[in-house]
Design a protein around this motif. Sequence first.
Motif, PDB file in Angstrom:
ATOM      1  N   PRO A   1       0.919  -1.308   0.021  1.00 34.57           N
ATOM      2  CA  PRO A   1       0.124   0.085  -0.025  1.00 34.57           C
ATOM      3  C   PRO A   1       0.782   1.321   0.084  1.00 34.57           C
ATOM      4  CG  PRO A   1       0.163  -0.984   2.232  1.00 34.57           C
ATOM      5  CD  PRO A   1       1.011  -1.852   1.575  1.00 34.57           C
ATOM      6  N   ILE A   2       0.530   2.354  -0.759  1.00 36.03           N
ATOM      7  CA  ILE A   2       0.966   3.529  -0.622  1.00 36.03           C
ATOM      8  C   ILE A   2      -0.276   4.520  -0.585  1.00 36.03           C
ATOM      9  CG2 ILE A   2       2.247   5.434  -1.871  1.00 36.03           C
ATOM     10  CD1 ILE A   2       3.649   3.369  -3.474  1.00 36.03           C
ATOM     11  N   ARG A   3      -0.275   5.108   0.581  1.00 39.46           N
ATOM     12  CA  ARG A   3      -1.296   6.092   1.014  1.00 39.46           C
ATOM     13  C   ARG A   3      -1.093   7.422   0.076  1.00 39.46           C
ATOM     14  NH1 ARG A   3      -2.986   7.810   6.913  1.00 39.46           N
ATOM     15  NH2 ARG A   3      -0.853   8.883   6.967  1.00 39.46           N
ATOM     16  N   GLY A   4      -2.145   7.931  -0.487  1.00 38.33           N
ATOM     17  CA  GLY A   4      -2.064   9.266  -1.032  1.00 38.33           C
ATOM     18  C   GLY A   4      -3.041  10.184  -0.360  1.00 38.33           C
ATOM     19  N   GLN A   5      -2.784  11.546  -0.649  1.00 35.62           N
ATOM     20  CA  GLN A   5      -3.617  12.351   0.182  1.00 35.62           C
ATOM     21  C   GLN A   5      -3.860  13.630  -0.756  1.00 35.62           C
ATOM     22  OE1 GLN A   5      -3.372  12.519   4.259  1.00 35.62           O
ATOM     23  NE2 GLN A   5      -3.837  14.704   4.509  1.00 35.62           N
TER      24      GLN A   5
ATOM     25  N   GLY B   1       3.804   1.969   2.563  1.00 44.81           N
ATOM     26  CA  GLY B   1       3.318   1.036   3.644  1.00 44.81           C
ATOM     27  C   GLY B   1       2.260   1.220   4.676  1.00 44.81           C
ATOM     28  N   ILE B   2       1.930   2.474   4.376  1.00 49.99           N
ATOM     29  CA  ILE B   2       0.460   2.810   5.262  1.00 49.99           C
ATOM     30  C   ILE B   2      -0.792   2.440   4.543  1.00 49.99           C
ATOM     31  CG2 ILE B   2      -0.690   4.730   6.065  1.00 49.99           C
ATOM     32  CD1 ILE B   2       1.992   6.274   6.652  1.00 49.99           C
ATOM     33  N   ALA B   3      -1.600   1.495   5.105  1.00 47.16           N
ATOM     34  CA  ALA B   3      -2.918   1.125   4.457  1.00 47.16           C
ATOM     35  C   ALA B   3      -4.064   1.632   5.119  1.00 47.16           C
ATOM     36  CB  ALA B   3      -2.901  -0.454   4.655  1.00 47.16           C
TER      37      ALA B   3
ATOM     38  N   PRO C   1      -2.526   0.855  -5.058  1.00 49.68           N
ATOM     39  CA  PRO C   1      -1.987  -0.471  -5.152  1.00 49.68           C
ATOM     40  C   PRO C   1      -0.607  -0.715  -5.686  1.00 49.68           C
ATOM     41  CG  PRO C   1      -3.625  -0.584  -6.621  1.00 49.68           C
ATOM     42  CD  PRO C   1      -3.638   0.946  -6.116  1.00 49.68           C
ATOM     43  N   SER C   2       0.419  -0.460  -4.919  1.00 46.84           N
ATOM     44  CA  SER C   2       1.976  -0.346  -5.581  1.00 46.84           C
ATOM     45  C   SER C   2       2.272  -1.952  -5.891  1.00 46.84           C
ATOM     46  CB  SER C   2       2.758   0.277  -4.869  1.00 46.84           C
ATOM     47  OG  SER C   2       4.117   0.049  -5.283  1.00 46.84           O
ATOM     48  N   ARG C   3       2.902  -2.137  -7.064  1.00 46.93           N
ATOM     49  CA  ARG C   3       3.490  -3.301  -7.541  1.00 46.93           C
ATOM     50  C   ARG C   3       4.813  -3.137  -8.417  1.00 46.93           C
ATOM     51  NH1 ARG C   3       2.922  -8.116 -10.604  1.00 46.93           N
ATOM     52  NH2 ARG C   3       2.906 -10.169  -9.142  1.00 46.93           N
TER      53      ARG C   3
END
Length: 327
Positions: A186-190, A232-234, A271-273
């Motif tokens: 996970p990569i949190r976006g704001q 890393g923040i879900a 959803p990073s990969r």
Amino acid sequence: MPSDPDVLVVGAGVSGLTTGYRLAQQGLRVRIRAEDAPGHTNSAAAGAIWDPIYAEHPRVGVWAARSYDVFSEMHEKGFPGVRLVDGIEASRDPMITPDWARGLPGYRECEPGDLPAGFVHGWHYRAPIIDMPPYLAHLEQLVRETGSTLEYGGHLDSLTEADAPILINCSGAGAHDLVPDPEVTPIRGQLVAVRNPGMTDFFAEHTPELGEMVYLLPQGDTVLLGGSAEPGIADPAPDPAVATAIIERCGNIFAWIRDAEVVGHRGGIRPSRPKIRLEHEEADGRHVVHNYGHSGAGVSLSWGCAEDVTDIVLGLLGRERKQDRAE
């Protein structure tokens, strides 16, 4: 429609809805199953400017170009939430304009006077910008009008719990546990929404990877300010400290933002990969087609990916593609 679908799509974000719609347009009986309704997915929080650079796959260019064409058709037909907007993408470092930008409508290199202080290179172009809540709501309506079934609220612990001869996995960040796929992180976006004083063109900072950057996306009465990327923040809940930093970064470049009225906050999980997963596999005696791992480019690639998935499914069923429509 009959209770037994030809295809079960897991996920109702932009990838799941778009893929389900394209499959239904081919006459397939489609069921979409998701924990959250489209308006409560991570897709609904996206700023959603067409920009294909934050994803990896050999077919990114093809998927992005096809999605651009579909969004352009939607804009012409007045599809809710879809607009073509002129603007600038700019870099703080000297660079060569990427090939994907050169052929776009409205493309031209920026003159020095076009760029804000601190930026040394940039280019003008016209890009689709999608206001995701009304866009997803209308796309969901179109899916329903095909006779497809949408089921929300049920939680899946594993893809083996989903019962259908062909399963389409559009679970996004959830694929980490659902597949399971440890390569998904996970990569949190704001984003911060402020009152629009009359801005019509977008501005986007070009960076080689997701991170702290500046972009301003006009959405009618509001402007969406970004951006952030917290690996890393879900938890999608917006962080006040991150919001303050976004406003400060944007305000250092566009002074009017310092006094702008804040009207809302958005947070979502990308959803990073390392590489998008779009492929077919046979598992537990059935067909599974994966379509996830789009990182920050899910909207930008959505129609191209959906059509590749559709081609895979039609091939499995021995059917030929009928003409697709943008709506």
